[in-house]
Design a protein around this motif. Structure first.
Motif, PDB file in Angstrom:
ATOM      1  N   GLN A  51       0.662  -1.133  -0.101  1.00 17.11           N
ATOM      2  CA  GLN A  51      -0.107   0.043  -0.219  1.00 17.11           C
ATOM      3  C   GLN A  51       0.788   1.206  -0.057  1.00 17.11           C
ATOM      4  N   ALA A  52       2.046   1.195   0.869  1.00 17.90           N
ATOM      5  CA  ALA A  52       2.494   2.370   0.991  1.00 17.90           C
ATOM      6  C   ALA A  52       3.432   2.696  -0.169  1.00 17.90           C
ATOM      7  N   LEU A  53       4.154   1.659  -1.142  1.00 21.00           N
ATOM      8  CA  LEU A  53       5.122   1.863  -1.976  1.00 21.00           C
ATOM      9  C   LEU A  53       4.395   0.903  -3.391  1.00 21.00           C
ATOM     10  N   SER A  54       4.740   1.932  -4.392  1.00 19.11           N
ATOM     11  CA  SER A  54       4.353   0.949  -5.715  1.00 19.11           C
ATOM     12  C   SER A  54       5.451  -0.022  -5.993  1.00 19.11           C
ATOM     13  N   PRO A  55       5.145  -0.998  -6.853  1.00 20.64           N
ATOM     14  CA  PRO A  55       5.958  -2.046  -7.036  1.00 20.64           C
ATOM     15  C   PRO A  55       7.519  -1.558  -7.513  1.00 20.64           C
ATOM     16  N   ASP A  56       7.483  -0.458  -8.290  1.00 20.80           N
ATOM     17  CA  ASP A  56       8.802  -0.119  -9.026  1.00 20.80           C
ATOM     18  C   ASP A  56       9.593   0.909  -7.818  1.00 20.80           C
ATOM     19  N   GLU A  57       8.792   1.650  -7.036  1.00 17.98           N
ATOM     20  CA  GLU A  57       9.538   2.195  -5.942  1.00 17.98           C
ATOM     21  C   GLU A  57      10.019   1.044  -4.801  1.00 17.98           C
ATOM     22  N   HIS A  58       9.390   0.178  -4.649  1.00 15.38           N
ATOM     23  CA  HIS A  58      10.022  -0.797  -3.709  1.00 15.38           C
ATOM     24  C   HIS A  58      11.092  -1.680  -4.504  1.00 15.38           C
ATOM     25  N   ALA A  59      10.924  -2.128  -5.611  1.00 13.92           N
ATOM     26  CA  ALA A  59      12.173  -2.542  -6.149  1.00 13.92           C
ATOM     27  C   ALA A  59      13.282  -1.777  -6.348  1.00 13.92           C
ATOM     28  N   ALA A  60      13.034  -0.651  -6.669  1.00 16.23           N
ATOM     29  CA  ALA A  60      14.386   0.492  -6.866  1.00 16.23           C
ATOM     30  C   ALA A  60      14.831   0.777  -5.538  1.00 16.23           C
TER      31      ALA A  60
END
Length: 819
Positions: A428-437
């Motif tokens: 919920q807090a992060l988009s998948p791209d943000e989390h991966a980056a």
């Protein structure tokens, strides 16, 4: 040459330094620029280049034919152009423009719209004209930067690039005067000749604000709001509000001024005198007509000035000497924000009260201009620069990317609400791209992502606090800066809370922001955050299980997750300090997924909003609904007042229910239900009812008359008083009728819940004849650095005697006769 706008062969007239475009500086003839003609102009150019003053062009030994061949080469090259400049028609200077992407790619990070430039000014043939070279430089830079228009051609560059020889101190000084900024020194080779060059650039803003530019008139003026008209408008509004609210709090005592409905206020010593028309409504509300307000000093007319008003009244207001300047700065910041809102309205208009009838939730949020209706200094934001204000103030509605930092797990605490695990929270807090980056950036540094939590920071906090206040933590990788996230957010009225614009339905994010605003440093306590989800779960479960609250559609937006960092040295000092509240965040439920077709969300603050024309949104809602005003108000009170009364009387539960803490749901312009938010820091249990041990910090057992203030102060005085005045002023609903409908709402509640009419302990009387007059501005005036002790708010309050209760049974009988 590649340019951003077409260039014609017509001449362009250019102004001289410091003068409006197209005009000439005193003593400097008109300057024009046109394409160079090698056959016509090579002889003049040869004589200029042969002069010792032109030695840095390295062409002093060229023959006339060589100069002509050189010009022909320039003109025939699609990546560069030559221009002849004239002074009053006579050849006077030469300009070359070129594509830096071809000539300087090895030393310059070329940006779109870059144009390179060389300038040669003809040696004087007689007595030098003072300011001539400056005028030429200004004309050439403007020619490069200005777009081609009907007023004349231009290259439309976004940035001008020059690379003068570092030994050419005269040109370096002239470049600096024109706004060029030296990026660095570089070595360049051309035609086998090497030079050490000062690689420099100049943007439109750089030039406009340079000594040779036109000042802020040449670009958007960041100080445009700080001019007489918007300032006078803001001063008038704030002086009127100051007199009205401080009279309401009985710090000021206006006297009747002879004519009916007119009043006068004299400052200590009688030197300053204010006169105005006003009506005094229930709850000592001064409905002051701003247009009638005047000020005299020693009998002579004087401008209204809210800062001067506070100085004139310091003795009366009892502002401590050592905090007077702090309060004046918060008030000055409030004034600056008011002038910015006024200037924006003058320039662009903005949404009207009627426009907001169909506005989105976030459009309404950004349209709010007043701040807290009761506080005078309500937009302090001490610590923000002007660019910060423009970027982050909620009324500007800008999109913001939060900055993320990885915080080592052993020094952080992640608290999660019921039904939420860490994996779900991160989704919920992060988009998948943000989390991966972010995980990859940690791994690239040799760090294990599993050893860190991801903490969002306000961009201001990341810039001003993270690399300085927490330098040691960053250096030992307990805090690892990860950069901006991808999601765009919009700051809400509470300024440190953000709404996700990129991912609909994603949680709100509330972060710490170490600026001074409305009597507090706006931090977030990691210690408090530990219990926040549990407190929210308990309150939400209580609300959801209550049939009365369910029938009113009253629900809570839970703060489901909270994260705080405590690994810094400030958490090991002997005394608590504000530095312990600078690195924490919480995530709150989003109301958008909870509305159905035909429903619209709006902050409750919108009910107290007047637009730049002075029109009230509440009035627009009533009229657009088609309902009788009394029925419209009944619906609102059923959604707002009735649930809050039931929470207090049935559960000893009190919220902080001011305008920005309620999200209203409207259907056909009528309030049908409400969401309560900002629960964790501001909810209180005012009785001995059982609580889980982790929730004991929200308990504040108080006697019944003080419990009642949760409605009297926070609802009647803090919200309904202002709404009543708006509807009275607009001729929608008389104040007496308004308060009779409030009493009617309480009657209906008592009829439905006779056993709770006086609360669980039988000691709360919302129909008492009088109640303690708790004052907000008095708190801020007493200590603008910390209005109240958040751990013991009750003992911090200040009172100004008692106020007549407009819904007292005796008062209501008289009101019913009046209507």
């Amino acid at each position: 040459m590649t340019t951003t706008a077409p260039v014609t062969s017509a001449a362009v007239t250019s102004g001289s330094a410091g003068a409006p475009h197209g005009t000439a500086r005193a003593g400097v003839p008109p300057l024009t620029i046109e394409p160079v003609d090698p056959g016509r102009d090579s002889a003049a150019l040869h004589s200029w280049l042969a002069h010792p003053r032109s030695r840095f062009w390295d062409m002093t030994d060229r023959t006339p034919q060589q100069v002509r061949t050189y010009l022909e080469t320039v003109v025939s090259d699609p990546h560069q152009d030559g221009w002849l400049g004239r002074a009053d028609g006579a050849p006077a200077f030469y300009v070359e423009t070129y594509d830096p992407a071809r000539a300087l790619a090895d030393v310059l990070d070329v940006e779109p719209g870059d144009v390179g430039m060389h300038l040669l000014v003809a040696p004087p043939t007689g007595e030098p004209v003072p300011g001539f070279t400056s005028a030429v430089m200004a004309a050439v830079v403007r020619f490069c930067l200005q777009p081609a228009t009907g007023a004349g051609p231009g290259l439309g560059a976004a940035r001008v690039v020059v690379e003068p020889d570092v030994r050419n101190t005269a040109v370096l000084a002239k470049n600096a005067a024109a706004g060029f900024r030296v990026l660095r020194e570089v070595d360049l080779v051309s035609d086998g000749r090497r030079k050490r060059a000062a690689l420099s650039v100049c943007t439109r803003a750089d030039h406009a604000t340079s000594p040779l530019g036109a000042g802020y008139a040449g670009v958007h003026d960041p100080y445009a709001h700080l001019r007489p008209e918007p300032a006078a408008h803001a001063h008038r509004h704030l002086v009127a509000k100051a007199i009205a609210e401080l009279a309401h709090e009985r710090l000021l005592v206006p006297r009747a001024a002879g004519r009916e409905g007119w009043w006068a206020l004299e400052t200590p010593g009688g030197r300053a005198r204010y006169t105005f028309a006003a009506r005094v409504l229930p709850l000592d509300h001064w409905l002051l007509d701003e247009a009638t307000l005047t000020r005299e000093i020693d009998g002579a007319p004087a401008d209204l000035d809210v800062l001067e008003l506070v100085l004139e009244l310091q003795q009366t207001l009892q502002v401590p000497d050592d905090l007077l300047a702090v309060y004046l700065e918060e008030l000055s910041s409030t004034l600056a924000a008011a002038t910015a809102k006024r200037q924006r309205a003058l320039e662009r208009g903005g949404p009207t009260a009627a426009d907001l009838l169909t506005a989105t939730y976030q459009q309404t949020e950004a349209a709010m201009t007043e701040g807290h209706p009761g506080f005078l200094a309500n937009n302090g934001r001490i610590g923000f620069s002007l660019p910060d204000y423009q970027a982050y103030a909620p009324e500007n509605g800008r999109r913001v990317r939060l900055v993320w930092v990885a915080a080592r797990r052993e020094h952080t605490h992640l608290a999660l609400g019921a039904g939420l695990d860490e994996r779900t929270h991160l989704a919920q807090a992060l988009s998948p791209d943000e989390h991966a980056a972010f995980a990859q950036r940690l791994a690239d540094r040799g760090l294990d992502p599993d050893e860190y939590h991801y903490l969002p920071l306000h961009p201001w906090q990341a810039e001003h606090r993270l690399p300085v206040t927490f330098a040691a933590d960053v250096a030992r990788a307990d805090l690892v800066p990860l950069g901006p996230g991808g999601d765009e957010h919009q700051p809400q009225q509470s300024i440190r809370t953000f709404f996700n614009l990129t991912r609909p339905g994603a949680p709100y994010v509330k972060v710490a922001l170490a600026i001074q605003n409305m009597g507090f440093l706006r931090g977030l306590s990691p210690r408090y955050m530990r219990d926040t989800p549990a407190i929210n779960d308990w309150v939400a479960d209580l609300v959801a299980a209550d049939p009365t609250l369910a029938a009113a559609g009253f629900t809570v937006l839970r703060e489901q997750a909270a994260l705080g960092y405590t690994g810094d040295v400030y958490h090991r000092t002997p005394e608590p300090n504000a530095h312990r509240k600078m690195l924490a965040a919480l995530w709150r439920e989003n109301p958008v997924p909870r509305v159905t077709s035909g429903e619209r969300l709006a902050t409750m603050a919108a009910l107290l909003h007047r637009d730049h024309h002075g029109d009230a949104h509440a009035t627009a809602l009533v009229r657009a609904s088609g309902l009788d005003p009394a029925d419209w108000l009944r619906a609102y009170l059923h959604a707002y007042l009735r649930p809050l009364v039931h929470c207090l009387l049935g559960h000893d539960l009190a919220f902080m229910p001011h305008g920005e803490n309620l999200v209203l749901v409207l259907r056909d312009h009528v309030v049908v239900r409400a969401f309560m938010k900002d629960v964790g820091e501001e909810v209180a249990v005012l009785g001995p009812r059982p609580l889980p041990a982790a929730l004991e910090r929200v308990r504040g057992v108080t006697p019944g008359d003080e419990k009642a203030l949760a409605v009297f102060t926070d609802v009647f005085d803090g919200v309904l008083r202002h709404l009543s005045a708006i509807l009275e002023a607009d001729g929608v609903l008389p104040a007496a009728r308004f308060w009779s409908l409030v009493a009617e709402c309480l009657d209906a509640y008592e009829a439905d819940h006779p056993d709770l009419a006086r609360g669980l302990a039988g000691d709360v009387d919302l129909r008492a004849e009088r109640f303690a007059h708790s004052c907000l501005n008095r708190l801020q005036l007493r200590n603008t650095l910390q209005m109240v002790d958040l751990t013991d708010q009750s003992s911090s309050l200040l009172y100004a005697g008692q106020m007549a209760n407009p819904v007292a049974r005796a008062a209501r009988t008289g009101a019913d006769r009046a209507v």
